[in-house]
Every structure is written in structure tokens, then in C-alpha cells.
Design a protein around this motif. Structure first.
Motif, PDB file in Angstrom:
ATOM      1  N   TYR A 164      37.203 -18.863 -14.903  1.00 21.21           N
ATOM      2  CA  TYR A 164      37.881 -19.976 -14.546  1.00 21.21           C
ATOM      3  C   TYR A 164      38.360 -19.794 -13.112  1.00 21.21           C
ATOM      4  CZ  TYR A 164      41.451 -16.345 -15.711  1.00 21.21           C
ATOM      5  OH  TYR A 164      42.110 -15.055 -15.969  1.00 21.21           O
ATOM      6  N   SER A 165      37.414 -19.018 -12.147  1.00 22.40           N
ATOM      7  CA  SER A 165      38.119 -18.903 -10.715  1.00 22.40           C
ATOM      8  C   SER A 165      37.804 -20.219  -9.945  1.00 22.40           C
ATOM      9  CB  SER A 165      37.318 -17.796 -10.324  1.00 22.40           C
ATOM     10  OG  SER A 165      37.606 -16.533 -10.952  1.00 22.40           O
ATOM     11  N   THR A 166      36.947 -20.975 -10.245  1.00 26.19           N
ATOM     12  CA  THR A 166      36.468 -22.017  -9.410  1.00 26.19           C
ATOM     13  C   THR A 166      36.539 -23.497  -9.964  1.00 26.19           C
ATOM     14  OG1 THR A 166      34.152 -21.846  -9.846  1.00 26.19           O
ATOM     15  CG2 THR A 166      34.828 -20.617  -8.070  1.00 26.19           C
ATOM     16  N   ASP A 167      36.484 -24.311  -8.993  1.00 28.80           N
ATOM     17  CA  ASP A 167      36.591 -25.793  -9.574  1.00 28.80           C
ATOM     18  C   ASP A 167      37.590 -26.217 -10.593  1.00 28.80           C
ATOM     19  OD1 ASP A 167      34.410 -26.922  -7.844  1.00 28.80           O
ATOM     20  OD2 ASP A 167      32.973 -25.915  -9.097  1.00 28.80           O
ATOM     21  N   LEU A 168      38.688 -25.909 -10.175  1.00 28.47           N
ATOM     22  CA  LEU A 168      40.033 -26.093 -11.108  1.00 28.47           C
ATOM     23  C   LEU A 168      40.195 -27.696 -11.014  1.00 28.47           C
ATOM     24  CD1 LEU A 168      40.308 -23.141 -10.531  1.00 28.47           C
ATOM     25  CD2 LEU A 168      42.673 -23.515 -11.166  1.00 28.47           C
ATOM     26  N   TRP A 169      40.176 -28.220 -12.139  1.00 29.02           N
ATOM     27  CA  TRP A 169      40.438 -29.678 -12.178  1.00 29.02           C
ATOM     28  C   TRP A 169      41.397 -30.156 -13.044  1.00 29.02           C
ATOM     29  CZ3 TRP A 169      34.532 -31.097 -13.288  1.00 29.02           C
ATOM     30  CH2 TRP A 169      33.601 -30.947 -12.141  1.00 29.02           C
ATOM     31  N   ASP A 208      35.542 -23.412 -13.864  1.00 32.31           N
ATOM     32  CA  ASP A 208      34.079 -22.688 -14.247  1.00 32.31           C
ATOM     33  C   ASP A 208      34.081 -21.627 -13.286  1.00 32.31           C
ATOM     34  OD1 ASP A 208      33.276 -23.362 -11.565  1.00 32.31           O
ATOM     35  OD2 ASP A 208      31.710 -24.608 -12.057  1.00 32.31           O
ATOM     36  N   PRO A 209      32.897 -20.699 -13.440  1.00 32.97           N
ATOM     37  CA  PRO A 209      32.959 -19.534 -12.754  1.00 32.97           C
ATOM     38  C   PRO A 209      32.012 -19.736 -11.385  1.00 32.97           C
ATOM     39  CG  PRO A 209      31.196 -19.305 -14.607  1.00 32.97           C
ATOM     40  CD  PRO A 209      32.157 -20.651 -14.735  1.00 32.97           C
ATOM     41  N   LEU A 210      31.128 -20.655 -11.477  1.00 38.58           N
ATOM     42  CA  LEU A 210      30.205 -20.856 -10.283  1.00 38.58           C
ATOM     43  C   LEU A 210      30.048 -21.677  -9.365  1.00 38.58           C
ATOM     44  CD1 LEU A 210      27.597 -20.275 -13.191  1.00 38.58           C
ATOM     45  CD2 LEU A 210      28.172 -18.504 -11.569  1.00 38.58           C
TER      46      LEU A 210
END
Length: 368
Positions: free
Chosen positions: A91-96, A114-116
């Protein structure tokens, strides 16, 4: 909502003063306001608690919370970093689309990530029938303990089980003392499209109680206005149901699910409506879908791509307000979105009566 504008919140690392872009510069309580109330932003979640309005919205990198005494003036709002994920996690990237709900005395932050950085490797994406950049997006929960959302100390709690499948725009839905998770989903792990609305039962805000066999799909993009391009008949690519929000008629108690349809970077993005006409939200037959969008573009005022709403009330509690994002220039897609506010009412049959989206000037909320 497969790409988001990284705003100035990107640099936020703690509690600070932050000037959110706004059209309002008059600190002497003006009688009117104009949209947008935040000049760049998407997926707004606003609520009122005690004497403040609180606002969070997508910035891709963390969850920021803003507070203001005014629903429509955010230029001098206070800001607080609620949650920033460490690198290298799922859950490190693209927090929406973060939301913050008060449930049983604590503040529950539900968000997707997501992680990627939205870039699955070819070995994964090859399984999808269409391009599926968000194949690894899942739903997560953080919690802030205490009565005050501003003073609460927030920490990560858990991943919400979505059966290792695509999940975005999750929200909590409460009905007859039972808590549910409603989110945007695919039929299968590698579908790519369409995006539908799924519901599962929760035993608490971070634990799904439904096995996969009991997960229900309560809405799919079926009407021409739910598809992108409008009326696409050849396939389901870009057809979306997402951004669900619970809305309760304060007089009749009728329960609605207001959701976004079509695609969020497009002029045709709009709001649609499900009404719970039975007693069981897990039964698709207990939902009645409105055959037309209930809030949609207004080309005469250059108000396009209106969707992903939340709902609040005026300071004196006499008015209902919709907070949403939209664009003035739809050719610029996701980067063109800004946050707006408008008052709405109720029809004789108890359904919400939304206005045409526009820029105003409008009267400020009653009691502000």
C-alpha cells in the motif's frame, strides 16, 4: 480513476499550515461563494464534526486531512498528515479516494493503494483481456483512536479482504446495525473491465465476514451513459461503476447509494443512483437502479466530468450539500479536476434532487 494529480500535499510531512487553492479570499464571511472551493483535487470526502468541516481527497502519496470553519473557504485551512505509508509495501503507492468514518467512537480511514505505481509487469498484465494498470490495487484501513478526528493518533490497521482482486473506491455502508464494505470491483482477478460495484459484510471496520462465494455484485455498467465512449457496444473497456457513497434521506430514512459512472477523466463522468428497496443490502434484488444519471455535465456552464461525491450539511443542519469534483476543460483529463460544493434538496418521492453543476455565485451554507 486510474491516474491522479499529485498536489502540493505531496510535500506534507506533518501538521502544518497549508493554503488550499480557493476562489474565496474574503475572511469577513461573504454572503456568496463561487466554485471551485479547492482549485485542484479529486475524490473529495467532507464531513462536519463539532464546529469544523473536515476534508480529505486524493493526492497519490499519503492521506492529508484539512479542517476549516467554513464549508466553502479552504484558503487558510489547517492541514494534518494522517497517514503516510512506508516504502516497499503493498500500500505504498497510488493512494486514492481516502475516506474517514466515525464508527463506534473511533475514526476509520479507508483508502485504496498499490505497491507498483500503477505499473504491473508484463508477466502479470498479459492475463488481462484489456490493459489493466490497477490490477494490484486493494483496500486498506487505518484507525485514529479518540473522539476528535484532529487530535486522534492514526496508525495502519489492516488490508480489507477483497479476495486478492482489484478493488478501489471502497466505502462503509451501515444498515440496521450491520456494517458493509461497498467498492469498485471486477468479476474476476484479471478482467481489466468493466468495473462494477461489489458488497461484502463486515464483522468490524477492518474484517470482512463474507467468503468469496457470498460476495455480491449489485451494479454493473449497463446503460449507455455508464460507458466510455458514451454507448460503447463493442466491448466493456472503460465502462465503470465506482466511488459509491451512502446517502440517507433525513426525513423518510430512505437509503441510497450514489456512485460514479463512466470514466473519471472524461466529460461524461456522472453520478448514478441505487435505492435500497428491500431489507438486505447483500441481495442484488433489494436494490433499485435509476435508469438515468442523477447528476451530470452542464455544457452551458462548462461543468464537465462531475462525480465522486460526498455529502454534508450546512452549519445549522437545515441544508444538505453535495461535494464533488469536476472539470472546466475536459480535454485535460485527470489534471483538470477541481472540488466543488452545491446545495441539493429532496423530491416528493424521497429521492435526492440534485442541481445542475455550475460555478455560481451561490449563497453560502445556512449558518455559515
Amino acid at each position: 480513476m486510474f491516474k491522479l494529480l499529485v498536489t502540493a500535499a505531496l510535500a506534507a510531512v506533518g501538521i502544518c499550515q497549508y493554503s488550499v487553492p480557493s476562489n474565496s479570499t474574503n475572511s469577513t464571511a461573504p454572503a456568496t461563494f463561487s466554485n471551485p472551493i479547492v482549485g485542484a483535487g479529486a475524490d473529495p470526502w467532507m464531513f462536519r464534526h463539532d464546529d469544523y468541516y473536515y476534508l480529505t481527497y486524493s493526492n497519490n502519496v499519503n492521506v492529508m486531512l484539512y479542517r476549516s470553519k467554513s464549508m466553502t473557504d479552504w484558503e487558510h485551512a489547517e492541514s494534518k498528515l494522517v497517514f503516510a505509508p512506508p516504502p516497499g509495501l503493498n500500500y505504498s503507492t497510488d493512494l486514492w479516494a481516502p475516506e474517514i468514518h466515525n464508527i463506534n467512537g473511533n475514526w476509520w480511514v479507508i483508502f485504496t493503494a498499490d505497491p507498483l505505481n500503477d505499473s504491473p509487469p508484463p508477466e502479470i498484465e498479459m492475463w488481462c483481456e484489456y490493459n489493466c494498470p490497477a490490477v494490484h490495487h486493494r483496500m486498506f484501513v487505518a484507525v485514529g483512536k479518540g473522539d476528535d478526528p484532529w487530535e486522534a493518533k492514526y496508525q495502519f490497521k489492516a488490508e480489507l479482504d477483497t479476495y486478492d482482486q482489484f478493488a478501489i473506491d471502497g466505502t462503509y455502508f451501515q444498515h440496521k446495525n450491520q456494517l458493509y464494505h461497498i467498492y469498485s470491483c471486477w468479476h474476476r482477478q484479471y478482467d481489466g473491465w468493466p468495473a462494477n460495484l461489489c458488497i461484502t459484510k463486515l464483522s468490524n471496520p477492518w474484517t470482512v465476514d463474507s467468503p468469496f462465494s457470498e460476495r455480491q455484485i449489485i451494479s454493473v455498467p449497463e446503460y449507455p451513459w455508464e460507458k466510455t465512449p458514451f454507448g460503447r457496444a463493442s466491448n466493456d473497456r472503460l465502462s465503470s461503476n465506482e466511488g459509491p457513497q451512502q446517502l440517507t434521506n433525513p426525513t423518510t430514512g430512505q437509503q441510497f447509494l450514489i456512485y460514479s459512472a463512466a470514466r473519471s477523466d472524461n466529460r461524461n463522468y456522472c453520478l448514478a443512483q441505487l435505492e435500497l428497496v428491500g431489507d438486505d443490502p447483500m441481495n442484488p434484488g433489494d436494490w433499485r437502479k435509476h435508469p438515468y444519471p442523477v447528476f451530470y455535465q452542464n455544457p452551458s456552464e462548462s461543468a464537465y466530468g462531475v462525480g465522486h461525491a460526498s455529502f454534508t450539511t450546512s452549519p445549522d443542519g437545515t441544508e444538505d450539500w453535495i461535494i464533488y469534483h469536476g472539470m472546466q476543460d475536459p480535454t485535460n483529463g485527470w489534471s483538470a479536476r477541481s472540488i466543488r460544493a452545491q446545495k441539493f434538496g429532496w423530491k416528493e418521492d424521497g429521492t435526492p434532487d440534485f442541481p445542475k453543476p455550475g460555478y455560481g455565485p451561490y449563497e453560502v451554507p445556512s449558518g455559515q
